[in-house]
Design a protein around this motif. Sequence first.
Motif, short mmCIF file in Angstrom:
data_model
loop_
_atom_site.label_atom_id
_atom_site.label_comp_id
_atom_site.label_asym_id
_atom_site.label_seq_id
_atom_site.Cartn_x
_atom_site.Cartn_y
_atom_site.Cartn_z
N ASP A 139 0.83 -1.21 0.00
CA ASP A 139 0.00 0.00 0.00
C ASP A 139 0.86 1.26 0.00
N MET B 20 -6.45 7.09 -3.06
CA MET B 20 -7.32 6.78 -1.93
C MET B 20 -8.36 5.72 -2.27
N THR B 21 -8.99 5.85 -3.43
CA THR B 21 -10.03 4.89 -3.82
C THR B 21 -9.47 3.48 -3.88
N SER C 267 -6.80 2.35 -2.34
CA SER C 267 -6.41 1.91 -1.00
C SER C 267 -7.63 1.46 -0.20
N ILE C 268 -8.71 2.24 -0.26
CA ILE C 268 -9.91 1.90 0.49
C ILE C 268 -10.52 0.60 -0.02
N ASN C 269 -10.63 0.48 -1.34
CA ASN C 269 -11.22 -0.74 -1.92
C ASN C 269 -10.42 -1.98 -1.53
N VAL D 123 -10.81 -2.66 2.41
CA VAL D 123 -12.16 -3.09 2.77
C VAL D 123 -12.41 -4.51 2.30
N ALA E 279 -3.11 0.36 6.56
CA ALA E 279 -3.71 1.44 5.77
C ALA E 279 -3.45 2.80 6.43
#
Length: 302
Positions: free
Chosen positions: A195, A230-231, A233-235, A238, A270
Amino acid sequence: MNYNIHFDFVKHRKKFFAFSIILTVLGIVSLLLFGLNRGVDFKAGTTLDITSSQVMDKTRVEQIFKDAGYDISPTVGGTTASARFDKVLTQQEVEKIMEGFHAAYGEDVSREENTVDVELAKELAIKAIYAVLVASIGISIYIGIRFEWRFAVAAIISLLHDAFIIISLFSIFRWEVNLPFVAAVLTIIGYSINDTIIIFDRIRENLRFAKIKSFADLSELVNRSIWQTMTRSINTVVTILFAAVLLFIMGSESIRYFSLAIVLGLAFGAYSSIFIASPLWLLFKTKWPGTAKKIAAAKNEP
């Protein structure tokens, strides 16, 4: 693409640094005072995982062990019971315990027995430390080759931060540390560095086309790079976190702490990639001797 930056990560970096430092200090104190709650894998002893076709009652299971001569607090969940002993049980002692379970829950009771002697426990502990060190050194070399040294230093600090925070939490809350925990730490290291590299790669790409004339310009570039990734990393977190939480809730007792370490590691991985690694790189980039002169020279260019 125009990214609407709602949160300034660089501006609030001192708050995140302080939070991590507090957790680190608490972890150091806990490790010095209490150490780790080592499982059977890292100290001599026997583990018994007992399964029955009937739902087990914790009070009744504790009484079975007391009748066999062991005043312990087993973990009981549904049709399974797990007990850890600080000594190596003989077959006669194991059979005596099983007689109590057969008397209480019938003959349809099975067991899984794991025994570790003193020498093997020491060997496993040493090899676990070597595994983490070798992994960290290998990642350091890779980052140092692929990126400039400032990226490498920031990435390694972030990586060690994640591993140490998880170890600290296990020490503070007295959760059991065993071989699956070591596997979880290695998994966390791999995820965290992946990440971090994604964000660093975007920072490096944006630097190629940027005209940096001040600290504010560099801060804006770091913030923009974080939001651009960010998108993804979040996906990623999660998706993996969803599977890890299900494994923690629905998995067997033997992998419960492995799952817990993965869940916590994903969250802190994260966190460190976004809030620790990138702001650290910015500090190294702007505070290192000679860098300020370069920025000042760029500012005076027509």
